[in-house]
Design an enzyme around this catalytic site. Structure first.
Site, PDB file in Angstrom:
ATOM      1  N   ILE A  51       3.477  -7.840   1.896  1.00  0.00           N
ATOM      2  CA  ILE A  51       3.177  -6.414   1.754  1.00  0.00           C
ATOM      3  C   ILE A  51       2.377  -6.214   0.481  1.00  0.00           C
ATOM      4  O   ILE A  51       2.800  -6.652  -0.597  1.00  0.00           O
ATOM      5  CB  ILE A  51       4.470  -5.575   1.659  1.00  0.00           C
ATOM      6  CG1 ILE A  51       5.445  -5.931   2.781  1.00  0.00           C
ATOM      7  CG2 ILE A  51       4.143  -4.084   1.659  1.00  0.00           C
ATOM      8  CD1 ILE A  51       4.894  -5.723   4.153  1.00  0.00           C
ATOM      9  N   GLU A 143       1.277  -2.931   4.290  1.00  0.00           N
ATOM     10  CA  GLU A 143       0.812  -2.190   3.112  1.00  0.00           C
ATOM     11  C   GLU A 143       1.722  -1.015   2.787  1.00  0.00           C
ATOM     12  O   GLU A 143       2.470  -0.528   3.624  1.00  0.00           O
ATOM     13  CB  GLU A 143      -0.596  -1.671   3.310  1.00  0.00           C
ATOM     14  CG  GLU A 143      -0.886  -0.991   4.636  1.00  0.00           C
ATOM     15  CD  GLU A 143      -0.032   0.207   4.971  1.00  0.00           C
ATOM     16  OE1 GLU A 143       0.174   1.064   4.077  1.00  0.00           O
ATOM     17  OE2 GLU A 143       0.422   0.308   6.124  1.00  0.00           O
ATOM     18  N   GLY A 285       3.840   2.085   8.666  1.00  0.00           N
ATOM     19  CA  GLY A 285       3.166   1.089   7.847  1.00  0.00           C
ATOM     20  C   GLY A 285       4.149   0.036   7.379  1.00  0.00           C
ATOM     21  O   GLY A 285       5.100  -0.274   8.091  1.00  0.00           O
ATOM     22  N   GLU A 286       3.892  -0.548   6.190  1.00  0.00           N
ATOM     23  CA  GLU A 286       4.744  -1.623   5.629  1.00  0.00           C
ATOM     24  C   GLU A 286       4.693  -2.884   6.477  1.00  0.00           C
ATOM     25  O   GLU A 286       5.531  -3.767   6.298  1.00  0.00           O
ATOM     26  CB  GLU A 286       6.227  -1.217   5.567  1.00  0.00           C
ATOM     27  CG  GLU A 286       6.568   0.009   4.807  1.00  0.00           C
ATOM     28  CD  GLU A 286       8.076   0.298   4.825  1.00  0.00           C
ATOM     29  OE1 GLU A 286       8.855  -0.472   5.409  1.00  0.00           O
ATOM     30  OE2 GLU A 286       8.466   1.315   4.232  1.00  0.00           O
ATOM     31  N   GLY A 287       3.807  -2.947   7.464  1.00  0.00           N
ATOM     32  CA  GLY A 287       3.851  -4.068   8.394  1.00  0.00           C
ATOM     33  C   GLY A 287       4.943  -3.948   9.440  1.00  0.00           C
ATOM     34  O   GLY A 287       5.204  -4.907  10.182  1.00  0.00           O
TER      35      GLY A 287
END
Lengths: 318, 318
Positions: A51, A143, A285-287
């Site tokens: 991340i 991200e 998000g955050e993967g």
């Protein structure tokens, strides 16, 4: 990709104990992983999740429902194990790391000029490049960056054209006025950085952000290492799109993990010619969407590499 | 379902470190599991997969691309660990068992009369009922039975009406002539068993099969035990539909794991009012689509039960 390994994997798929094609898309996925790993029987038991976090000058324009301080707070949450991506990484056996990129030094407000200098974008690309574990079986690049759906929308508008309104979305939950401010910011950014528009890597520098450049660097490194990548949502795909526009085939080693609820993602995936594995309304998000799709890819590879053949099992093949 | 646990889970979901709704359908899934497990922080680390196998007299009508012997051969493959469902069960940490139901004694050809006697259908239901581990956190009930897509089509036509052609599909891969024979068999079965059509459990007896009745028994038992169920494809859902038509709400503890490529599944899911978690073109049975969806449900619950709250993490909540 490795042609002979792909051919052997395809042949193996044809003699596994199931009717032809009965595992649907899982069969193509496993063969695709085999081609990148260069082996007939691929493995995905060592996934890497990394991340990248960055801050954005454009947040001064009131384009997020959350204050910019949340980027650093969430990095601390990642490091303490409390975020969604921590749980998903653990659930699918992934090694997870976090890289905060100069959070106390946001990019420049791209409505006023380029977001990054050349040195800054190169440093961010290098951070991503170096973050990849060459022994990983598959990579998720995620991200965190308050304001970065506006950044991703600017990248898409710059790479693919179209109205700013068509690329901006609700992000973490802005209201109609916030949405209008996002579109205004994208328009202003494109106008002031008009000179960048013909060059995808200049687009990344002028309209991107550090965490997006880092994702691009990581995805590019993975291609060279033969590591398949699962793309996450709108922001990850916008970063990846800069690679795809710069070098044809740059995302051949990448699959779309999911379709995000963020407005522009569906059109962006269409531009990338990627069909998402999942569509469950995520927009975190955050993967997180890509990490969730790890399970699908692991299931596909487990079947392919672990199943018996008709001959081994003594099953009639029709 | 447990109302107070659901309310506590919903409240917890509202304070986890993510924008409201950002985990999309995962949030509802976790709250739903919480309501069935009766706890604010559910767990899914002990899934059970049970595969029921049966043979069908209607296979004499040339309705499958594979010979009936394959049912027993595949049971041996399950027991030896060589099938797709073995790999998927292992990938998601599920305990997997196989129950073969009188394979050397197929059901009667339902184009000539009822598939099962009352004693036979009760025995099959009981096998399913007893196969459920009451300590399991979630259940997948799968099946193997050459010919059973024709059986499932007959159940759907009997429960919901419509042309036989609308419910039959390619199964393991029949050609056009085979598809026509499937529709013919369904029409004949409905005509000769017309007296069963008003009663969903009589439909199960006259037009079903042992492995379908066993799945129905297992799914019914799970409801009483408060164990969430992931439904597999067309055959599993057809068995479950007999319960749903017999008792309103009988599938409230069940989620649709995936949309199968088998022709009638989409219409059947619509009748059951279930939105599938996955749509990846699988049409294998064995519980494979449901087992693949285990990862999604585990991811949802991992996030819900493992994430930090805004207060715990010191993150601004917007």
């Amino acid at each position: 990709p490795n042609g002979p390994a792909e051919a052997r994997a395809r042949a193996r798929n044809g003699v596994l104990t199931k009717p032809p094609g009965a595992l649907g898309r899982l069969e193509d996925l496993a063969i695709w992983v085999a081609s990148w790993q260069g082996t007939e029987t691929p493995r995905l038991d060592a996934p890497q999740v990394v991340i990248f976090a960055g801050n954005h000058g454009v947040t001064a324009r009131g384009i997020s429902a959350f204050p910019a301080e949340v980027t650093a707070q969430m990095v601390a949450n990642f490091e303490a194990g409390g975020a969604a991506i921590n749980q998903l990484s653990q659930a699918f056996g992934a090694q997870m790391t976090v890289q905060a990129l100069d959070l106390d030094r946001p990019t420049a407000d791209f409505t006023q000029g380029p977001a990054m200098t050349e040195a800054e974008v190169v440093a961010a690309l290098a951070t991503g490049w170096q973050a990849v574990d060459p022994t990983a079986h598959v990579l998720v690049a995620g991200e965190m960056g308050i304001g970065n759906t506006t950044v991703a929308a600017a990248l898409c508008a710059a790479l693919y054209g179209g109205d700013a309104e068509g690329w901006v979305g609700r992000g973490t939950g802005v209201d109609d006025a916030g949405l209008a401010r996002k579109a205004d910011a994208v328009r202003a950014a494109l106008a002031v950085n008009a000179g960048a528009l013909g060059d995808p890597l200049e687009v990344l520098r002028c309209l991107g952000g550090r965490e997006l450049a880092a994702m691009a660097g990581a995805i590019a490194r993975a291609r060279g290492e033969g590591i398949p990548v699962i793309l996450d949502g709108f922001i990850c795909c916008a970063a990846a799109a800069c690679l795809a526009e710069a070098v044809p085939g740059a995302l051949d080693h990448a699959v779309a993990g999911h379709l995000s609820a963020e407005g522009g993602h569906e059109a962006l995936l269409a531009r990338l010619d990627k069909t998402p594995l999942l569509s469950l309304g995520l927009r975190l998000g955050e993967g997180s969407g890509a990490a969730l799709a790890l399970g699908i890819l692991q299931g596909a590879v487990a079947c392919h590499s672990g199943m018996a053949t008709f001959a081994e099992a003594g099953v009639s093949d029709g």
